[in-house]
Design an enzyme around this catalytic site. Structure first.
Site, PDB file in Angstrom:
ATOM      1  N   ILE A  83       1.005  -1.173   0.025  1.00 18.19           N
ATOM      2  CA  ILE A  83      -0.029  -0.073   0.082  1.00 18.19           C
ATOM      3  C   ILE A  83       0.911   1.197  -0.003  1.00 18.19           C
ATOM      4  O   ILE A  83       1.755   1.228   0.719  1.00 18.19           O
ATOM      5  CB  ILE A  83      -1.037  -0.092   1.238  1.00 18.19           C
ATOM      6  CG1 ILE A  83      -1.794   1.185   1.195  1.00 18.19           C
ATOM      7  CG2 ILE A  83      -0.169  -0.014   2.506  1.00 18.19           C
ATOM      8  CD1 ILE A  83      -3.009   1.123   1.964  1.00 18.19           C
ATOM      9  N   GLU A 117       2.037  -8.149   6.059  1.00 18.27           N
ATOM     10  CA  GLU A 117       3.353  -8.536   6.931  1.00 18.27           C
ATOM     11  C   GLU A 117       4.216  -7.016   6.850  1.00 18.27           C
ATOM     12  O   GLU A 117       3.862  -6.503   5.648  1.00 18.27           O
ATOM     13  CB  GLU A 117       4.050  -9.478   6.325  1.00 18.27           C
ATOM     14  CG  GLU A 117       5.131 -10.181   7.165  1.00 18.27           C
ATOM     15  CD  GLU A 117       5.421 -11.531   6.678  1.00 18.27           C
ATOM     16  OE1 GLU A 117       5.187 -12.269   7.337  1.00 18.27           O
ATOM     17  OE2 GLU A 117       6.108 -11.287   5.703  1.00 18.27           O
ATOM     18  N   ASN A 122       7.985   0.231  10.832  1.00 22.04           N
ATOM     19  CA  ASN A 122       7.512   0.791   9.880  1.00 22.04           C
ATOM     20  C   ASN A 122       6.320   1.786  10.415  1.00 22.04           C
ATOM     21  O   ASN A 122       5.182   1.454  10.938  1.00 22.04           O
ATOM     22  CB  ASN A 122       6.749   0.036   8.612  1.00 22.04           C
ATOM     23  CG  ASN A 122       6.646   0.813   7.455  1.00 22.04           C
ATOM     24  OD1 ASN A 122       6.211   2.078   7.396  1.00 22.04           O
ATOM     25  ND2 ASN A 122       6.523   0.233   6.192  1.00 22.04           N
ATOM     26  N   TYR A 128      -2.312   0.959  10.088  1.00 26.50           N
ATOM     27  CA  TYR A 128      -2.954  -0.494  10.224  1.00 26.50           C
ATOM     28  C   TYR A 128      -3.595  -0.735  11.442  1.00 26.50           C
ATOM     29  O   TYR A 128      -4.688  -1.256  11.399  1.00 26.50           O
ATOM     30  CB  TYR A 128      -1.696  -1.412  10.454  1.00 26.50           C
ATOM     31  CG  TYR A 128      -0.742  -1.579   9.001  1.00 26.50           C
ATOM     32  CD1 TYR A 128      -1.339  -1.034   7.700  1.00 26.50           C
ATOM     33  CD2 TYR A 128       0.597  -1.913   9.165  1.00 26.50           C
ATOM     34  CE1 TYR A 128      -0.616  -0.948   6.830  1.00 26.50           C
ATOM     35  CE2 TYR A 128       1.338  -2.002   7.844  1.00 26.50           C
ATOM     36  CZ  TYR A 128       0.675  -1.695   6.586  1.00 26.50           C
ATOM     37  OH  TYR A 128       1.657  -1.543   5.613  1.00 26.50           O
TER      38      TYR A 128
HETATM   39  C1  COA Z   1       1.441   4.324   4.980  1.00 26.31           C
HETATM   40  C2  COA Z   1       0.934   5.177   4.241  1.00 26.31           C
HETATM   41  C3  COA Z   1       0.201   4.461   2.898  1.00 26.31           C
HETATM   42  C4  COA Z   1       0.035   5.973   4.817  1.00 26.31           C
HETATM   43  O1  COA Z   1      -1.008   7.028   3.925  1.00 26.31           O
HETATM   44  P1  COA Z   1      -1.583   8.006   4.282  1.00 26.31           P
HETATM   45  O2  COA Z   1      -2.514   8.612   3.126  1.00 26.31           O
HETATM   46  O3  COA Z   1      -0.774   9.151   4.898  1.00 26.31           O
HETATM   47  O4  COA Z   1      -2.763   7.786   5.475  1.00 26.31           O
HETATM   48  P2  COA Z   1      -4.065   8.379   5.997  1.00 26.31           P
HETATM   49  O5  COA Z   1      -3.870   9.708   5.970  1.00 26.31           O
HETATM   50  O6  COA Z   1      -5.348   7.817   5.651  1.00 26.31           O
HETATM   51  O7  COA Z   1      -3.707   8.277   7.629  1.00 26.31           O
HETATM   52  C5  COA Z   1      -4.267   7.335   8.291  1.00 26.31           C
HETATM   53  C6  COA Z   1      -4.034   7.194   9.897  1.00 26.31           C
HETATM   54  O8  COA Z   1      -2.665   6.588  10.134  1.00 26.31           O
HETATM   55  C7  COA Z   1      -1.759   7.750  10.593  1.00 26.31           C
HETATM   56  N1  COA Z   1      -0.373   7.618  10.030  1.00 26.31           N
HETATM   57  C8  COA Z   1      -0.311   7.544   8.744  1.00 26.31           C
HETATM   58  N2  COA Z   1       0.931   7.503   8.631  1.00 26.31           N
HETATM   59  C9  COA Z   1       1.607   7.696   9.593  1.00 26.31           C
HETATM   60  C10 COA Z   1       3.233   8.086  10.073  1.00 26.31           C
HETATM   61  N3  COA Z   1       3.999   7.943   9.309  1.00 26.31           N
HETATM   62  N4  COA Z   1       3.257   8.375  11.257  1.00 26.31           N
HETATM   63  C11 COA Z   1       2.258   8.576  12.265  1.00 26.31           C
HETATM   64  N5  COA Z   1       0.802   8.313  12.086  1.00 26.31           N
HETATM   65  C12 COA Z   1       0.473   7.962  10.619  1.00 26.31           C
HETATM   66  C13 COA Z   1      -2.537   8.877  10.548  1.00 26.31           C
HETATM   67  O9  COA Z   1      -2.145  10.349  11.300  1.00 26.31           O
HETATM   68  C14 COA Z   1      -3.931   8.928  10.435  1.00 26.31           C
HETATM   69  O10 COA Z   1      -4.307   8.870  11.812  1.00 26.31           O
HETATM   70  P3  COA Z   1      -5.237   9.976  12.290  1.00 26.31           P
HETATM   71  O11 COA Z   1      -6.322  10.048  11.556  1.00 26.31           O
HETATM   72  O12 COA Z   1      -5.636   9.491  13.794  1.00 26.31           O
HETATM   73  O13 COA Z   1      -4.102  11.076  12.378  1.00 26.31           O
HETATM   74  C15 COA Z   1       1.902   6.215   3.591  1.00 26.31           C
HETATM   75  O14 COA Z   1       2.619   6.508   4.598  1.00 26.31           O
HETATM   76  C16 COA Z   1       2.810   5.527   2.747  1.00 26.31           C
HETATM   77  O15 COA Z   1       2.896   5.516   1.559  1.00 26.31           O
HETATM   78  N6  COA Z   1       4.319   4.986   3.280  1.00 26.31           N
HETATM   79  C17 COA Z   1       5.286   4.564   2.350  1.00 26.31           C
HETATM   80  C18 COA Z   1       5.033   3.110   1.602  1.00 26.31           C
HETATM   81  C19 COA Z   1       4.915   1.995   2.905  1.00 26.31           C
HETATM   82  O16 COA Z   1       5.665   2.353   3.733  1.00 26.31           O
HETATM   83  N7  COA Z   1       3.815   1.285   2.772  1.00 26.31           N
HETATM   84  C20 COA Z   1       3.552   0.217   3.866  1.00 26.31           C
HETATM   85  C21 COA Z   1       4.377  -0.805   3.458  1.00 26.31           C
HETATM   86  S1  COA Z   1       3.433  -1.792   1.832  1.00 26.31           S
END
Ligand code: COA
Length: 160
Positions: A83, A117, A122, A128
């Site tokens: 994701i 996983e 991370n 999650y």
């Molecule tokens: C993980 C990822 C998909 C989250 O995307 P996003 O669009 O920022 O997520 P959302 O805005 O929907 O956030 C959902 C919740 O998670 C929290 N959250 C997301 N990323 C966060 C971070 N890096 N640190 C702290 N909280 C985080 C948000 O604060 C939010 O919670 P809240 O509403 O209580 O504040 C994005 O950071 C990403 O692409 N990361 C790099 C790729 C990766 O590592 N993917 C996972 C492994 S496959």
């Protein structure tokens, strides 16, 4: 089955921007293509408004990819493979929207259990946990970074 090249282009646009190279988690185009050639693998791409971008749609800004999810279906379970949300689009709920689409799509395929996983540490763990995943196991030292460091894999699961 030949995967849609436009879908792969969109996934790769986000992939190349989203993953920290230090962890080697990003897939290359070949890996995405091979995964999507299998009928058990599904992808969804969203634009900045959280709307799915499908097929050959060319609607200006609405067809600019902002995030994607890649999943694999097996029996009554489905695994979240990847994701990602483009860095400049984060923190606006797109990650949660991608998860909601994943849940809906998996339910429509009759799935009642999903899992994923991740490497320990991370920050995606916040997302999650927020959408209901719980840790169910770990594999010590499972991932190996380019600098030789080892990191545990944590498995998370959730019922639908
Ligand atoms: C993980 C990822 C998909 C989250 O995307 P996003 O669009 O920022 O997520 P959302 O805005 O929907 O956030 C959902 C919740 O998670 C929290 N959250 C997301 N990323 C966060 C971070 N890096 N640190 C702290 N909280 C985080 C948000 O604060 C939010 O919670 P809240 O509403 O209580 O504040 C994005 O950071 C990403 O692409 N990361 C790099 C790729 C990766 O590592 N993917 C996972 C492994 S496959």
């Amino acid at each position: 089955m030949t995967p849609c090249p436009l879908t792969i282009d969109r996934i790769m646009t986000v992939m190349e921007a989203a993953f920290d190279p230090a962890y080697g988690e990003a897939w290359n185009r070949r890996q995405v293509n091979d995964a999507l050639a299998m009928p058990s693998t599904h992808a969804l791409v969203l634009n900045a408004n959280g709307e799915p971008i499908e097929g050959s749609s060319h609607n200006g800004r609405d067809s600019i990819p902002a995030g994607f999810v890649l999943t694999r279906f097996a029996a009554d379970e489905e695994e979240l493979l990847l994701i990602a949300v483009a860095p400049e689009m984060r923190g606006r709920g797109l990650g949660e929207k991608l998860m909601q689409h994943f849940f809906d799509m998996a339910k429509s395929r009759g799935v009642n259990r999903i899992f994923l996983e991740m490497r320990r540490g991370n920050p995606a763990v916040h997302l999650y946990r927020k959408v209901g995943f719980e840790p169910i196991g770990q594999r010590p030292n499972y991932y190996r970074l380019s600098n030789g460091e080892r990191i545990d894999a944590i498995t998370f699961g959730r019922s639908l």
